[in-house]
Structure formats: structure tokens, C-alpha cells
Design a protein around this motif. Sequence first.
Motif, short mmCIF file in Angstrom:
data_model
loop_
_atom_site.label_atom_id
_atom_site.label_comp_id
_atom_site.label_asym_id
_atom_site.label_seq_id
_atom_site.Cartn_x
_atom_site.Cartn_y
_atom_site.Cartn_z
N LEU A 250 7.26 -0.20 0.69
CA LEU A 250 6.82 -1.46 0.11
C LEU A 250 6.67 -2.53 1.12
N ASN A 251 7.56 -2.69 2.09
CA ASN A 251 7.49 -3.82 3.11
C ASN A 251 6.22 -3.63 4.00
N THR A 252 5.78 -2.26 4.28
CA THR A 252 4.65 -2.14 4.97
C THR A 252 3.22 -2.69 4.11
N GLN A 253 3.28 -2.22 2.91
CA GLN A 253 2.22 -2.55 1.94
C GLN A 253 2.10 -4.16 1.82
N VAL A 254 3.24 -4.81 1.84
CA VAL A 254 3.22 -6.35 1.56
C VAL A 254 2.71 -7.02 3.07
N THR A 255 3.15 -6.42 4.26
CA THR A 255 2.70 -6.64 5.56
C THR A 255 1.13 -6.63 5.60
N GLN B 44 5.77 -6.36 -9.40
CA GLN B 44 5.65 -5.04 -10.11
C GLN B 44 6.05 -3.74 -9.46
N LEU B 45 5.44 -3.86 -8.04
CA LEU B 45 5.61 -2.76 -7.31
C LEU B 45 7.55 -2.61 -7.02
N ARG B 46 8.03 -4.03 -6.73
CA ARG B 46 9.49 -3.64 -6.48
C ARG B 46 10.34 -3.24 -7.63
N SER B 47 9.94 -3.71 -8.84
CA SER B 47 10.63 -3.31 -10.07
C SER B 47 10.18 -1.87 -10.19
N ASN B 48 9.26 -1.61 -9.76
CA ASN B 48 9.08 -0.08 -10.21
C ASN B 48 9.83 0.98 -9.20
N LEU B 49 10.11 0.28 -8.18
CA LEU B 49 10.79 1.02 -6.93
C LEU B 49 12.25 0.80 -7.23
N THR B 50 13.05 -0.34 -7.92
CA THR B 50 14.22 -0.26 -8.14
C THR B 50 14.83 0.38 -9.39
N ASP C 273 10.53 -12.69 1.48
CA ASP C 273 11.48 -11.51 1.35
C ASP C 273 11.21 -10.72 0.29
N VAL C 274 10.74 -9.51 0.73
CA VAL C 274 10.31 -8.71 -0.26
C VAL C 274 11.44 -7.69 -0.76
N LYS C 275 12.64 -8.23 -0.64
CA LYS C 275 13.74 -7.55 -0.98
C LYS C 275 14.27 -7.83 -2.64
N GLY C 276 13.90 -8.92 -3.14
CA GLY C 276 14.06 -9.31 -4.41
C GLY C 276 14.12 -10.84 -4.59
#
Length: 219
Positions: free
Chosen positions: A44-49, A111-117, A215-218
Motif C-alpha cells: 500500500l505504501n508503495t502504491q501511495v508513493t 478505501q484501500l487502507r480500510s480494505n487492508l485492515t 502517513d499512510v498508516k491511519g
Amino acid sequence: MKKIAFIVTILFTATHIYAQKIGVVDTNYVLSKLPQFKEAENRLNTQVTQWQADLQKLQAEYERKREAFENEKVLLVGDQLKLREKEIVDMETSIRNTIGARFGTNGEVNQLRSNLTKPYQDQIWNAIKTVSTKNNLGIVLDKSNNISVIFLDKKYDYTEAVLNLLGKSLPKVEETKTSIPNRGGRPMNSNKNGKLKSNSASKKVAPIESIQSMDVKGN
């Protein structure tokens, strides 16, 4: 008589709550220790970068064309002037829409973060339920959710118990890869919060440095 009954009810309720055995779990710590979650989070971090890099390119191209337009507009007349001005305004709108669609409150990153967690949150919840039943816990607090714990005896911290239970039940990393779609070359749809109406081509687009340090962690 009613007053006495009310007082008795309050005392009974307070005694019942006090008698409950309370446990504490740090769900953020549990997530950080799951290799399956960390592997998916890295992707996910790679995609955001990549999305941040795409926005930087769009921003640089916009600034280049806007500066050229400002320098040359005194030489432009009629439809030629209108077309160049519209090009700048359209680029500005596209950048703002892309920022809103990808990094807004309801954007793709969240949305991606929610799907991830979510799958891991469900597993953590089931593990907490199992640990609570095993240890006769009436109340479980999550100390990662802004709960101020001034003092905590280790015997009431069940974080490791939950983590150990998950470690026995979770599949291997290879079996839990989460697909993060790469949409770097695909135009984004307009977002209500990100849409801009502008009547001037000389207006600058807001810088995206804040997005670059996101910060893509939340939230």
C-alpha cells in the motif's frame, strides 16, 4: 419509596460494573506484529508513493505551462488566448480532482487502507473474544484508541495472549497477499470535495508537499 429503589438500583449497577474483570489489549501493536499485515501495508505504501510521484509530475507540468502562458498572453488574442487559458484552468482542475479522489476523506488511499485492515481487525476481534472468555473478562479496553491508562498491571494486559492466539491461527504470508490495484495511468473521477471552479488561469494550484509526507498508516 421510589427514591430508595432508585438508589438501590444505582448501587447495584455500580457494584456489578466494579465486579467486572477488566483487560487491556493494544490492537495497533498486534497489527504491527503480524507479518501478513506488514507485507500488505508495504505494498500500500508503495502504491501511495507512486501516486505522490504522479502528482509531482502533474504539478511540475502545470507550473511550466502556467508560467509560459503568463509570459506569452500579451501576444495572444481572441480564440488563441481563450484556448491557452482553458488549458491551464483544466490542468488545475484535474490536479485538484485527483488529489481529492485519491487523498481525500473518502479517497482511494483511505478505501484501500480500510480494505487492508478489515480482515485482520475481524481476526483480532475473534481472538480477543476467545481470550476474554478464557480469562473471564467482562470488559476489554483498547489502549491504542486514545484511552489514557495511567497505570496498568501487566497481568491485566492481554495483548501478547491475543497475539499468540493469532500467531497460531493466521495462514502464511504467501497465502494472504492483498491486491493493491495500480491505477497510475488511469484518469480519476471527479470528487465533490476536490472539484474546483476557477475563472482565472493565473491562479496557482496549492502545493502537494503535505501529501508527499502523508502517513499512510491511519487516520
